[in-house]
Design an enzyme around this catalytic site. Structure first.
Site, PDB file in Angstrom:
ATOM      1  CB  ALA A  36      -6.203   4.671 -26.259  1.00  0.00           C
ATOM      2  CE1 TYR A  53       0.102   3.289 -18.288  1.00  0.00           C
ATOM      3  CE2 TYR A  53      -0.018   6.319 -18.452  1.00  0.00           C
ATOM      4  CZ  TYR A  53       0.396   4.802 -18.033  1.00  0.00           C
ATOM      5  OH  TYR A  53       0.141   4.659 -16.470  1.00  0.00           O
ATOM      6  CE  LYS A 112      -2.840   2.586 -16.987  1.00  0.00           C
ATOM      7  NZ  LYS A 112      -3.222   2.187 -16.008  1.00  0.00           N
ATOM      8  CB  SER A 165       5.170  -7.678  -7.170  1.00  0.00           C
ATOM      9  OG  SER A 165       5.140  -7.537  -8.883  1.00  0.00           O
ATOM     10  CG  ASP A 224      -0.166 -11.838 -19.226  1.00  0.00           C
ATOM     11  OD1 ASP A 224      -0.898 -10.807 -19.113  1.00  0.00           O
ATOM     12  OD2 ASP A 224       0.934 -12.014 -20.534  1.00  0.00           O
ATOM     13  CB  VAL A 225      -4.387  -9.506 -15.619  1.00  0.00           C
ATOM     14  CG1 VAL A 225      -4.174 -10.271 -14.222  1.00  0.00           C
ATOM     15  CG2 VAL A 225      -2.832  -8.258 -15.205  1.00  0.00           C
ATOM     16  CG  ASN A 251      -1.503  -1.079  -9.635  1.00  0.00           C
ATOM     17  OD1 ASN A 251      -1.417  -0.357  -9.301  1.00  0.00           O
ATOM     18  ND2 ASN A 251      -0.710  -2.355  -9.600  1.00  0.00           N
ATOM     19  N   GLY A 305      -0.850  -7.180 -10.401  1.00  0.00           N
ATOM     20  CA  GLY A 305       0.051  -5.918  -9.654  1.00  0.00           C
ATOM     21  C   GLY A 305       0.956  -5.460  -8.847  1.00  0.00           C
ATOM     22  CB  SER A 312      -2.271   7.240 -15.982  1.00  0.00           C
ATOM     23  OG  SER A 312      -2.066   8.247 -16.257  1.00  0.00           O
TER      24      SER A 312
END
Ligand code: NDP
Length: 248
Positions: A159, A157, A161, A16, A65-66, A92, A14, A144
């Site tokens: 969970a 999100y 992170k 870009s 697409d990771v 990232n 990520g 995060s």
């Protein structure tokens, strides 16, 4: 003899846009070769590539697409095929699909877990093989503060992170004897496309809670990543970059 950063190779997933772009630029500044991964925004990825080249760095962009384990593995293979080694992995890439739990759809859950957590597993598992051979590796994953505090509307999100933190501590313990460190950077509120969907009022309300009184800049997260890459005696840690929101 210690290798200089100039001989080392990094991959930023990520890379870009947003935080990932600034991390890629920061690593390239050191002379490292930097592979910039992205999912679909080729224009943004090319812009990052161009910025690195303008600054005299060496980079190339890789669409992948990771969240898909097979694509994550072939992403690492592509970097190895291009430069023959991989020294630094920055996990990232991330998305958010915020909604209250009662309204959370199965896809809101699984898309976020796949992109924000499974990708970290898949890229890290693939990256440690060359790193073990080299007896050197630096892995930094972007979590995060939601993964530490929890956040209403972000159960998926938070969970994912929080999972990144537990995963990283385990990798740090498994890999320490191979001279591979694994650490986490946990940003607070940072102004990027990811936070664009917030209403200006909600954004300002959050900013008011930040002791340092402002949102973070992507460059400030990149600085923390750079510190952890250079640190030889730090592993399994979570470095919070949030203007003082979390203090423990
Ligand atoms: P952006 O939305 O600005 O950028 C997201 C990046 O991730 C893009 O490069 C995007 O690629 C890439 N990406 C998304 N999904 C995939 C995928 N499946 N495969 C490959 N690449 C993918 O986000 P930020 O820069 O704000 O966030 C970066 C990281 O920081 C994330 O992990 C996020 O959770 C975390 N974070 C951000 C905070 C913030 O306030 N902004 C706070 C705390 C953590 P493409 O351009 O092709 O779409």
């Amino acid at each position: 003899m210690t290798m200089s950063w100039r001989d080392r190779v990094a991959l930023v997933t990520g890379g870009s846009r947003g935080i990932g772009r600034q991390i890629a630029l920061k690593l390239a500044e050191s002379g490292m070769k930097v592979a910039v991964n992205y999912r679909g925004n080729q224009e943004a990825a090319q812009e990052t590539d161009e910025l690195i080249r303008q600054a005299g760095g060496d980079s190339f962009i890789i669409p992948s697409d990771v969240s898909d384990i097979t694509q994550a593995q072939s992403l690492i293979d592509t970097v190895l095929g291009h430069w023959g080694r991989l020294d630094v992995l920055v996990n990232n890439a991330g998305i958010a699909r915020d909604t209250l739990l009662l309204r959370m759809k199965d896809d809101d859950w699984s898309d976020v877990i796949q992109t924000d957590l499974t990708s970290v597993f898949a890229c890290t598992r693939a990256a440690i093989k060359p790193m073990m051979k080299q007896r050197f590796g630096r892995i930094v994953s972007i979590s995060s503060i939601a993964g530490i505090l929890g956040n209403a509307g972000q159960a998926n999100y938070a969970a994912a992170k929080a999972g990144v933190i537990g995963f990283t501590r385990s990798v740090a313990r498994e890999m320490a004897s191979r001279n591979i460190t694994a650490n986490v950077v946990a940003p607070g509120l940072v102004e990027t496309d990811l936070t664009q969907h917030m209403s200006p009022d909600a954004f300002q309300a959050l900013v008011k809670q930040v002791p340092l009184g402002r949102a973070g800049r992507p460059e400030e997260v990149a600085d923390a990543v750079w510190y952890l890459i250079g640190a030889e005696y730090v592993t399994g840690q979570t470095l919070v970059v949030d203007g003082g929101l979390v203090m423990d």
